[in-house]
Design an enzyme around this catalytic site. Structure first.
Site, short mmCIF file in Angstrom:
data_model
loop_
_atom_site.label_atom_id
_atom_site.label_comp_id
_atom_site.label_asym_id
_atom_site.label_seq_id
_atom_site.Cartn_x
_atom_site.Cartn_y
_atom_site.Cartn_z
N SER A 81 0.80 -1.21 0.00
CA SER A 81 0.00 0.00 0.00
C SER A 81 0.84 1.27 0.00
O SER A 81 0.36 2.33 -0.39
CB SER A 81 -0.90 0.05 1.25
OG SER A 81 -1.77 -1.03 1.31
N THR A 124 1.16 7.12 0.69
CA THR A 124 0.63 6.05 -0.15
C THR A 124 1.47 5.87 -1.40
O THR A 124 2.17 6.78 -1.83
CB THR A 124 -0.82 6.38 -0.56
OG1 THR A 124 -1.36 5.30 -1.31
CG2 THR A 124 -0.88 7.63 -1.40
N ARG A 164 -1.44 9.57 -12.17
CA ARG A 164 -2.64 9.64 -11.33
C ARG A 164 -2.27 9.98 -9.89
O ARG A 164 -1.33 9.43 -9.32
CB ARG A 164 -3.38 8.31 -11.38
CG ARG A 164 -4.66 8.27 -10.51
CD ARG A 164 -4.44 7.68 -9.15
NE ARG A 164 -5.67 7.57 -8.38
CZ ARG A 164 -5.73 7.23 -7.10
NH1 ARG A 164 -4.60 6.96 -6.43
NH2 ARG A 164 -6.88 7.15 -6.47
N THR A 192 -3.43 3.32 1.35
CA THR A 192 -2.73 4.35 2.09
C THR A 192 -2.66 4.03 3.57
O THR A 192 -3.40 3.19 4.06
CB THR A 192 -3.47 5.70 1.90
OG1 THR A 192 -2.75 6.72 2.56
CG2 THR A 192 -4.86 5.65 2.46
N THR A 212 -9.31 6.91 3.58
CA THR A 212 -8.73 5.77 2.88
C THR A 212 -9.77 5.21 1.93
O THR A 212 -10.96 5.49 2.06
CB THR A 212 -8.26 4.69 3.88
OG1 THR A 212 -7.57 3.67 3.19
CG2 THR A 212 -9.41 4.10 4.65
N GLY A 213 -9.34 4.45 0.95
CA GLY A 213 -10.26 3.90 -0.03
C GLY A 213 -10.04 4.53 -1.39
O GLY A 213 -8.94 4.96 -1.72
N GLY A 223 -9.67 7.14 -3.78
CA GLY A 223 -9.37 8.55 -3.57
C GLY A 223 -10.24 9.50 -4.37
O GLY A 223 -10.58 10.59 -3.92
N GLY A 277 -4.44 10.52 -6.16
CA GLY A 277 -5.73 10.43 -5.50
C GLY A 277 -5.92 11.49 -4.45
O GLY A 277 -5.44 12.63 -4.57
#
Length: 333
Positions: A75, A207, A217, A189, A240-241, A243, A219
């Site tokens: 991660s 992250t 890219r 992250t 988190t998740g 972005g 996030g």
């Protein structure tokens, strides 16, 4: 006729209203909290920094560096999965409660992106450096360079190239890191929030971004107000998740603003997720987004779209536990 996803959205919002389980909100004083199970190791380093009398910014930097240096954690940092072109690029942010912030995006060849972000905060007039500029700054500041692509991560990338398909999987931060290292999939992250012995707040987020993302890219993680926000006299939050979903609601800032208005941390996290659901609806199908927050009273709470989000909590006695956050929706599986 309403789709199954519409029904789940309605049911999730309705289910969010009752009182939360006791474990979702801690009534005691918390020193440091971080996302996911692997946050426990980060918390330990942050706690040692607190014991040594260091600041909240020192605490979150020390904790984030643990995750960045772990090659088994895909991660974050060294060993992170690359973009679709095979480059490992890192994003990080660090903040204190005085409005000072530093961030880097798409940083290559430097393990401790969080420390470079701190150098941006403390040694430049800027809040963010990106790409080659961030790398050049890091080298000028004496940071060592290294190849961040480990053999394990490269093997996963080459396996992905066979089909070149990207499908994010919720909560892979726990499942991949703990049981199937090297398997292809989404990654994310670590966000870490702390309060030092003087009561001052600090936060960091770092992250390597989505696995096999498009080149360039970025996030939510390094964006102030999205992946992280710290506010004096109120508290702090991190995300988190996926972005892109967090950015759409200025997630962490929104959580802190709700705490400013009187919401408890867990309720603030839930309300921002509800806002995201109202905004995006079925476009969120299969996406995981979670928020984690801590207020100035030392209370902590988290909430997620889907079950499985965990976070590590270390109290002012140095005791650490793993909490599982409540979720708006049931497991789609």
């Amino acid at each position: 006729m309403a789709s199954r996803r519409d029904v789940l959205i309605g049911a999730g919002l309705a289910a969010a209203a009752p009182a939360l389980p006791a474990c979702a909100e801690d009534g005691g004083s918390v020193a440091v909290v971080s996302t996911w199970d692997f946050g426990a190791a980060a918390n330990a380093a942050a706690w040692e920094a607190r014991r040594a009398g260091r600041t909240a910014v020192d605490m979150v930097e020390a904790g984030a560096k643990v995750a960045e240096a772990d090659p088994t954690n895909h991660s974050v940092g060294y060993g992170g999965y690359p973009d679709r072109d095979g480059h490992v690029t890192l994003d990080a942010i660090i903040m204190d409660q005085a409005g000072n912030v530093g961030a880097v995006c798409a940083l290559e060849d430097v393990v401790h992106a969080v420390s470079v972000a701190r150098a941006v905060m403390e040694k430049t007039p800027h809040t963010m450096l990106v790409g080659e500029g961030a790398r050049s700054f890091a080298v000028d500041q004496g940071f060592e360079t290294t190849n961040l692509l480990t053999p394990e991560a490269e093997a996963a990338w080459r396996e992905w190239l066979v089909t070149a398909e990207y499908q994010p999987r919720a909560n892979s931060e726990n499942t991949d890191w703990r049981s199937t290292p090297g398997s292809a999939g989404n990654h994310d992250t670590i966000g870490i929030l702390a309060v030092d012995a003087e009561g001052k707040l600090g936060g960091a987020c770092t992250t390597s971004g989505m696995a096999f993302k498009m080149r360039g890219r970025v996030g939510d993680s390094p964006l102030a107000g999205a992946g992280l926000w710290v506010e004096p006299d109120v508290g702090s939050a991190t995300a988190t998740g996926v972005g892109e979903d967090v950015v759409r609601v200025a997630g962490s800032h929104s959580v802190v603003e709700l705490m400013r208005a009187g919401a408890a941390p867990v309720d603030a996290c839930r309300q921002v997720l509800e806002r995201l659901v109202r905004l995006r609806g079925t476009a969120l199908a299969g996406h995981q987004v979670a928020f984690l927050a801590m207020d100035v009273r030392g209370r902590v709470g988290g909430y997620a779209l889907l079950p499985g989000f965990t976070y590590a909590v270390t109290d002012t006695l140095g005791q650490t536990r793993i909490e599982r956050a409540p979720a708006l929706f049931p497991d789609p599986a």
